[in-house]
Design a protein around this motif. Structure first.
Motif, PDB file in Angstrom:
ATOM      1  N   TYR A 178       0.848  -1.204   0.000  1.00 25.10           N
ATOM      2  CA  TYR A 178       0.000   0.000   0.000  1.00 25.10           C
ATOM      3  C   TYR A 178       0.880   1.250   0.000  1.00 25.10           C
ATOM      4  N   SER A 179       1.903   1.263   0.845  1.00 26.74           N
ATOM      5  CA  SER A 179       2.810   2.410   0.910  1.00 26.74           C
ATOM      6  C   SER A 179       3.569   2.582  -0.399  1.00 26.74           C
ATOM      7  N   ALA A 180       3.982   1.471  -0.995  1.00 25.31           N
ATOM      8  CA  ALA A 180       4.686   1.549  -2.277  1.00 25.31           C
ATOM      9  C   ALA A 180       3.811   2.188  -3.349  1.00 25.31           C
ATOM     10  N   ARG A 181       2.564   1.796  -3.388  1.00 21.09           N
ATOM     11  CA  ARG A 181       1.644   2.396  -4.360  1.00 21.09           C
ATOM     12  C   ARG A 181       1.478   3.889  -4.082  1.00 21.09           C
ATOM     13  N   ARG A 182       1.388   4.229  -2.819  1.00 11.34           N
ATOM     14  CA  ARG A 182       1.194   5.634  -2.437  1.00 11.34           C
ATOM     15  C   ARG A 182       2.321   6.510  -2.961  1.00 11.34           C
ATOM     16  N   PHE A 183       3.544   5.973  -2.951  1.00 11.56           N
ATOM     17  CA  PHE A 183       4.695   6.780  -3.349  1.00 11.56           C
ATOM     18  C   PHE A 183       5.163   6.488  -4.779  1.00 11.56           C
ATOM     19  N   GLY A 184       4.351   5.795  -5.544  1.00 10.24           N
ATOM     20  CA  GLY A 184       4.628   5.627  -6.956  1.00 10.24           C
ATOM     21  C   GLY A 184       5.730   4.648  -7.293  1.00 10.24           C
ATOM     22  N   VAL A 185       5.936   3.638  -6.448  1.00  7.67           N
ATOM     23  CA  VAL A 185       6.927   2.613  -6.764  1.00  7.67           C
ATOM     24  C   VAL A 185       6.424   1.766  -7.927  1.00  7.67           C
ATOM     25  N   ASP A 186       7.278   1.505  -8.887  1.00  6.56           N
ATOM     26  CA  ASP A 186       6.941   0.630 -10.011  1.00  6.56           C
ATOM     27  C   ASP A 186       6.903  -0.804  -9.492  1.00  6.56           C
ATOM     28  N   LEU A 187       5.734  -1.406  -9.482  1.00 11.02           N
ATOM     29  CA  LEU A 187       5.579  -2.754  -8.951  1.00 11.02           C
ATOM     30  C   LEU A 187       5.725  -3.835 -10.017  1.00 11.02           C
ATOM     31  N   GLY A 188       6.004  -3.430 -11.247  1.00 11.39           N
ATOM     32  CA  GLY A 188       6.164  -4.391 -12.336  1.00 11.39           C
ATOM     33  C   GLY A 188       7.193  -5.482 -12.066  1.00 11.39           C
ATOM     34  N   PRO A 189       8.340  -5.157 -11.447  1.00 10.11           N
ATOM     35  CA  PRO A 189       9.348  -6.188 -11.210  1.00 10.11           C
ATOM     36  C   PRO A 189       8.998  -7.162 -10.079  1.00 10.11           C
ATOM     37  N   TYR A 190       7.844  -6.980  -9.442  1.00  5.72           N
ATOM     38  CA  TYR A 190       7.536  -7.787  -8.260  1.00  5.72           C
ATOM     39  C   TYR A 190       6.183  -8.493  -8.417  1.00  5.72           C
ATOM     40  N   PRO A 191       6.037  -9.333  -9.426  1.00  4.79           N
ATOM     41  CA  PRO A 191       4.731  -9.945  -9.687  1.00  4.79           C
ATOM     42  C   PRO A 191       4.245 -10.856  -8.564  1.00  4.79           C
ATOM     43  N   THR A 192       5.157 -11.510  -7.875  1.00  3.41           N
ATOM     44  CA  THR A 192       4.733 -12.392  -6.787  1.00  3.41           C
ATOM     45  C   THR A 192       4.169 -11.586  -5.636  1.00  3.41           C
ATOM     46  N   LEU A 193       4.808 -10.471  -5.313  1.00  5.67           N
ATOM     47  CA  LEU A 193       4.300  -9.619  -4.233  1.00  5.67           C
ATOM     48  C   LEU A 193       2.908  -9.098  -4.575  1.00  5.67           C
ATOM     49  N   VAL A 194       2.731  -8.659  -5.813  1.00  9.42           N
ATOM     50  CA  VAL A 194       1.431  -8.114  -6.225  1.00  9.42           C
ATOM     51  C   VAL A 194       0.370  -9.213  -6.234  1.00  9.42           C
ATOM     52  N   ARG A 195       0.730 -10.399  -6.686  1.00  7.36           N
ATOM     53  CA  ARG A 195      -0.234 -11.505  -6.698  1.00  7.36           C
ATOM     54  C   ARG A 195      -0.708 -11.826  -5.286  1.00  7.36           C
ATOM     55  N   ILE A 196       0.227 -11.893  -4.347  1.00  7.52           N
ATOM     56  CA  ILE A 196      -0.134 -12.184  -2.960  1.00  7.52           C
ATOM     57  C   ILE A 196      -0.964 -11.048  -2.374  1.00  7.52           C
ATOM     58  N   GLU A 197      -0.557  -9.812  -2.664  1.00  8.78           N
ATOM     59  CA  GLU A 197      -1.331  -8.673  -2.164  1.00  8.78           C
ATOM     60  C   GLU A 197      -2.776  -8.738  -2.639  1.00  8.78           C
ATOM     61  N   GLN A 198      -2.980  -9.038  -3.918  1.00  7.13           N
ATOM     62  CA  GLN A 198      -4.329  -9.075  -4.468  1.00  7.13           C
ATOM     63  C   GLN A 198      -5.149 -10.208  -3.859  1.00  7.13           C
ATOM     64  N   ALA A 199      -4.516 -11.344  -3.605  1.00  8.31           N
ATOM     65  CA  ALA A 199      -5.214 -12.447  -2.945  1.00  8.31           C
ATOM     66  C   ALA A 199      -5.636 -12.050  -1.532  1.00  8.31           C
ATOM     67  N   CYS A 200      -4.764 -11.319  -0.848  1.00  8.77           N
ATOM     68  CA  CYS A 200      -5.086 -10.869   0.510  1.00  8.77           C
ATOM     69  C   CYS A 200      -6.231  -9.856   0.497  1.00  8.77           C
ATOM     70  N   LEU A 201      -6.161  -8.907  -0.403  1.00 10.30           N
ATOM     71  CA  LEU A 201      -7.164  -7.836  -0.423  1.00 10.30           C
ATOM     72  C   LEU A 201      -8.554  -8.344  -0.769  1.00 10.30           C
ATOM     73  N   ALA A 202      -8.631  -9.544  -1.341  1.00  9.93           N
ATOM     74  CA  ALA A 202      -9.940 -10.135  -1.621  1.00  9.93           C
ATOM     75  C   ALA A 202     -10.608 -10.673  -0.361  1.00  9.93           C
ATOM     76  N   LEU A 203      -9.859 -10.753   0.752  1.00  6.69           N
ATOM     77  CA  LEU A 203     -10.402 -11.272   2.002  1.00  6.69           C
ATOM     78  C   LEU A 203     -10.999 -10.131   2.834  1.00  6.69           C
ATOM     79  N   PRO A 204     -12.145 -10.351   3.459  1.00  2.00           N
ATOM     80  CA  PRO A 204     -12.761  -9.294   4.272  1.00  2.00           C
ATOM     81  C   PRO A 204     -11.856  -8.758   5.374  1.00  2.00           C
ATOM     82  N   ALA A 205     -11.044  -9.611   5.976  1.00  3.48           N
ATOM     83  CA  ALA A 205     -10.174  -9.165   7.077  1.00  3.48           C
ATOM     84  C   ALA A 205      -9.191  -8.102   6.609  1.00  3.48           C
ATOM     85  N   PHE A 206      -8.684  -8.242   5.403  1.00  3.45           N
ATOM     86  CA  PHE A 206      -7.747  -7.266   4.858  1.00  3.45           C
ATOM     87  C   PHE A 206      -8.482  -6.023   4.383  1.00  3.45           C
TER      88      PHE A 206
END
Length: 219
Positions: A178-206
């Protein structure tokens, strides 16, 4: 005996965000006590809050008469007090892996981008905002490159950081993305991190722990 939970939090604090996720994953009800880190010079510096945490940092979790500090220590306290669902695996080697992933965020990435560090760069050395934001992007990128390798190259990685249930490492990772997105970090080189983040954000707890869902978020 008072068993209520009160979380001293700031809506955009990465460390408080971690604890909110953990509380939600455990299904624990808690009251939020907002601590505005910018208003009036920062409410964390006021005497009332300093009595609760001499470090002048959020989060602080009050459980009955006990005061808990440091986000990862709080999350492990939650796991020991309310073991289900677990945030850490039972196997010692797997527990070490999950802790190492969480600590890579909490100790090696986040502190370099903490508000008090950025304020020091600004006030003591007059570092302009564009350079401060480049500092942030650099250190997040350094940390994310290592995390991407650690996660993508390990068969223990599943839908989440460790296997197919969210845990301690995910509590640390999602707020940092979330902080990386806020400050404009290019997340393209980190597909595994983004995949996990998206799986987490689909959960109500997150989703419920998101900064945008907090009661103290500015209108």
């Amino acid at each position: 005996m008072d068993e209520s939970l009160r979380l001293y939090s700031y809506w955009r604090s990465s460390a408080a965000y971690r604890v909110r996720i953990g509380l939600n994953l455990k299904g624990l009800a808690y009251d939020t006590v907002p601590v505005h880190l910018l208003r009036d010079g920062g409410e964390q510096h006021q005497d009332a809050f300093r009595a609760a945490n001499p470090q002048r940092l959020v989060p602080v979790l009050q459980h009955g008469g006990h005061v808990q500090r440091q986000s990862l220590a709080i999350l492990e306290y939650l796991d020991e007090t309310w073991p289900e669902p677990p945030l850490l695996p039972r196997d010692p080697g797997e527990r070490q892996r999950v802790r190492a992933l969480a600590l890579a965020v909490a100790c090696d990435i986040h502190p370099l981008n903490n508000l008090r560090v950025l304020q020091y760069l600004e006030r003591r050395w007059q570092v302009p905002q564009p350079e401060r934001e480049e500092w942030i992007r650099h250190w997040i990128g350094e940390g994310f490159a290592a995390l991407e390798t650690m996660l993508a190259g390990d068969p223990a990685t599943g839908r989440y950081c460790h296997g197919d249930a969210p845990g301690l490492a995910d509590c640390a990772l999602v707020p940092q993305v979330y902080s990386a997105r806020r400050f404009g970090v290019d997340l393209g080189p980190y597909p595994t991190l983004v995949r996990i983040e998206q799986a987490c954000l689909a959960l109500p707890a997150f989703a419920a722990a998101s900064p945008d869902a907090q009661p103290d978020r500015p209108a």
